[in-house]
Motif scaffolding. Structure first.
Motif, short mmCIF file in Angstrom:
data_model
loop_
_atom_site.label_atom_id
_atom_site.label_comp_id
_atom_site.label_asym_id
_atom_site.label_seq_id
_atom_site.Cartn_x
_atom_site.Cartn_y
_atom_site.Cartn_z
N ASN A 250 23.44 -5.31 -21.81
CA ASN A 250 22.55 -5.67 -20.69
C ASN A 250 22.58 -4.59 -19.61
N THR A 251 23.78 -4.14 -19.27
CA THR A 251 23.91 -3.10 -18.24
C THR A 251 23.30 -1.79 -18.71
N ALA A 252 23.53 -1.44 -19.98
CA ALA A 252 22.96 -0.22 -20.54
C ALA A 252 21.44 -0.30 -20.62
N ASN A 253 20.91 -1.47 -20.94
CA ASN A 253 19.46 -1.64 -21.01
C ASN A 253 18.79 -1.32 -19.68
N ILE A 254 19.42 -1.74 -18.58
CA ILE A 254 18.83 -1.49 -17.26
C ILE A 254 19.20 -0.11 -16.74
N GLY A 255 20.51 0.18 -16.72
CA GLY A 255 20.95 1.43 -16.13
C GLY A 255 20.55 2.66 -16.92
N LEU A 256 20.70 2.59 -18.24
CA LEU A 256 20.41 3.74 -19.08
C LEU A 256 18.97 3.74 -19.60
N VAL A 257 18.59 2.66 -20.29
CA VAL A 257 17.26 2.62 -20.92
C VAL A 257 16.15 2.61 -19.88
N LEU A 258 16.19 1.64 -18.97
CA LEU A 258 15.14 1.55 -17.96
C LEU A 258 15.18 2.76 -17.03
N VAL B 221 20.32 5.31 -13.46
CA VAL B 221 21.10 6.19 -14.34
C VAL B 221 22.40 6.60 -13.67
N ALA B 222 22.34 7.00 -12.39
CA ALA B 222 23.54 7.39 -11.66
C ALA B 222 24.52 6.23 -11.56
N GLY B 223 24.00 5.04 -11.26
CA GLY B 223 24.85 3.86 -11.18
C GLY B 223 25.51 3.54 -12.50
N TYR B 224 24.77 3.71 -13.60
CA TYR B 224 25.34 3.42 -14.92
C TYR B 224 26.43 4.41 -15.28
N LEU B 225 26.20 5.68 -14.99
CA LEU B 225 27.23 6.69 -15.26
C LEU B 225 28.48 6.43 -14.44
N GLY B 226 28.31 6.01 -13.19
CA GLY B 226 29.45 5.64 -12.36
C GLY B 226 30.20 4.45 -12.93
N TYR B 227 29.46 3.48 -13.44
CA TYR B 227 30.07 2.29 -14.06
C TYR B 227 30.87 2.68 -15.30
N LEU B 228 30.31 3.55 -16.14
CA LEU B 228 31.03 4.00 -17.33
C LEU B 228 32.34 4.68 -16.95
N LEU B 229 32.29 5.51 -15.92
CA LEU B 229 33.51 6.19 -15.45
C LEU B 229 34.53 5.17 -14.98
N TRP B 230 34.08 4.13 -14.27
CA TRP B 230 34.94 3.04 -13.82
C TRP B 230 35.64 2.37 -15.00
N VAL B 231 34.86 2.05 -16.03
CA VAL B 231 35.42 1.38 -17.21
C VAL B 231 36.44 2.26 -17.91
N ILE B 232 36.08 3.53 -18.11
CA ILE B 232 36.97 4.44 -18.85
C ILE B 232 38.26 4.70 -18.10
N LEU B 233 38.17 4.88 -16.78
CA LEU B 233 39.37 5.15 -15.99
C LEU B 233 40.23 3.90 -15.83
#
Length: 320
Positions: free
Chosen positions: A77-85, A308-320
């Motif tokens: 769901n997050t990827a659909n909005i942050g990345l796809v949209l 897109v920027a918000g999604y990349l920040g979220y991915l970094l949050w998850v990975i860290l």
């Protein structure tokens, strides 16, 4: 480890390809038997683009990896909005004209709030799963009613898209079943590989579900959204994302919980659900804010870049 990595890559590629064949076969078959274009867009394509998440989460829950199942649903769901949209809006601003989509967006917010309420106790029980599935069938009933009530720009765009993939009915039915079979097979391969990688790196299956699997299962939505926006089918591009998120929140989580009730890590509510909820509110705010001015809503490039920027920040949050 090498074999698991190959399994994930091969599984994702086959998953994406088979989902595309499944959607194409199902849409052409539905049109052949007289289903309205609007219904095809809302149900067939919406279900088809969520089929990877649905099958992957079902197998993950059945094999005792509930974190992978929930991470796949919320992460997609997050990827659909942050990345796809976000990427789609960067390519071309998305104009929202469909009245059906304007009605679906508040429903998506309500369903997102319902999901948040159900996971407050950090557990998806059998009753929670039942509630999600009952609401899912209620939304599907509403969608069918909407699809039977005349034309809409979403239906017109779906009709044009399906007409561009003409094929004999026998071939459409063949791809419908072959696509479904390969969806199941590739999902099993993907789940096995993802779990093996999680064990090898010492991370939870939730993290793998939120990152690798979620992005992978969102690739069909990205491909279809970019193709739609290039054909000026803006409502179809957004409709695929809205429909997919509705299916993911209700059917994917509901099916996983019905197969095997499971506990949820506390960070799901404070991190993953929170980001998903904020993204959902933003997509509705951006898409509907110009309605009072009697102009169609529009998600512009700046807003796409923010996603897109918000999604990349979220991915970094998850990975860290």
């Amino acid at each position: 480890m090498l074999l698991a990595s190959i399994a994930v890559i091969f599984g994702l590629v086959l998953l994406i390809w088979s989902a595309d064949r499944f959607i194409e076969g199902a849409a052409v078959t539905a049109k052949h038997f007289g289903m309205s274009p609007l219904l095809i867009g809302m149900l067939i394509i919406g279900f088809g683009t969520s089929a990877p998440e649905m099958v992957v989460s079902a197998f993950a829950a059945a094999q005792g990896n509930p974190g992978l199942a929930l991470g796949n649903a919320f992460g997609s769901n997050t990827a659909n909005i942050g990345l796809v949209l976000g990427i789609t809006a960067l390519i071309a601003p998305i104009t929202v004209q469909s009245s059906v989509l304007r009605k679906e967006m508040p429903i998506l917010i309500a369903i997102t709030l319902l999901a948040g309420w159900l996971i407050l106790d950090n557990f998806i029980s059998g009753w929670d799963a039942l509630i999600l599935l009952v609401v899912f069938f209620g939304v599907m009933g509403w969608s069918i009613k909407q699809g039977l009530n005349g034309n809409d720009t979403l239906g017109l765009e779906t009709d044009a898209e399906v007409s561009s993939h003409q094929m004999p009915i026998a071939r459409a039915i063949m791809w419908l079943f072959v696509g479904l079979f390969l969806l199941i097979a590739s999902s099993r391969v993907l789940v096995w590989g993802a779990v093996e990688i999680a064990v090898a790196f010492g991370v939870s299956d939730l993290v793998i579900g939120l990152t690798i699997v979620a992005i992978g299962t969102s690739l069909p939505e990205l491909a279809s959204a970019i193709a739609a926006i290039r054909k000026n089918e803006h409502d179809l591009a957004l409709g695929n994302i809205i429909g997919s998120n509705l299916f993911n929140t209700l059917a994917v989580v509901g099916i996983a919980g019905a197969i095997h009730p499971f506990a949820i890590d506390p960070e799901v509510l404070t991190r993953d659900y929170l980001v998903m909820g904020v993204f959902t509110l933003l997509i509705v705010a951006f898409a509907l804010r110009r309605k009072k001015a009697k102009r169609p809503g529009r998600i512009n490039r700046v807003e796409g870049g923010l996603f897109v920027a918000g999604y990349l920040g979220y991915l970094l949050w998850v990975i860290l």
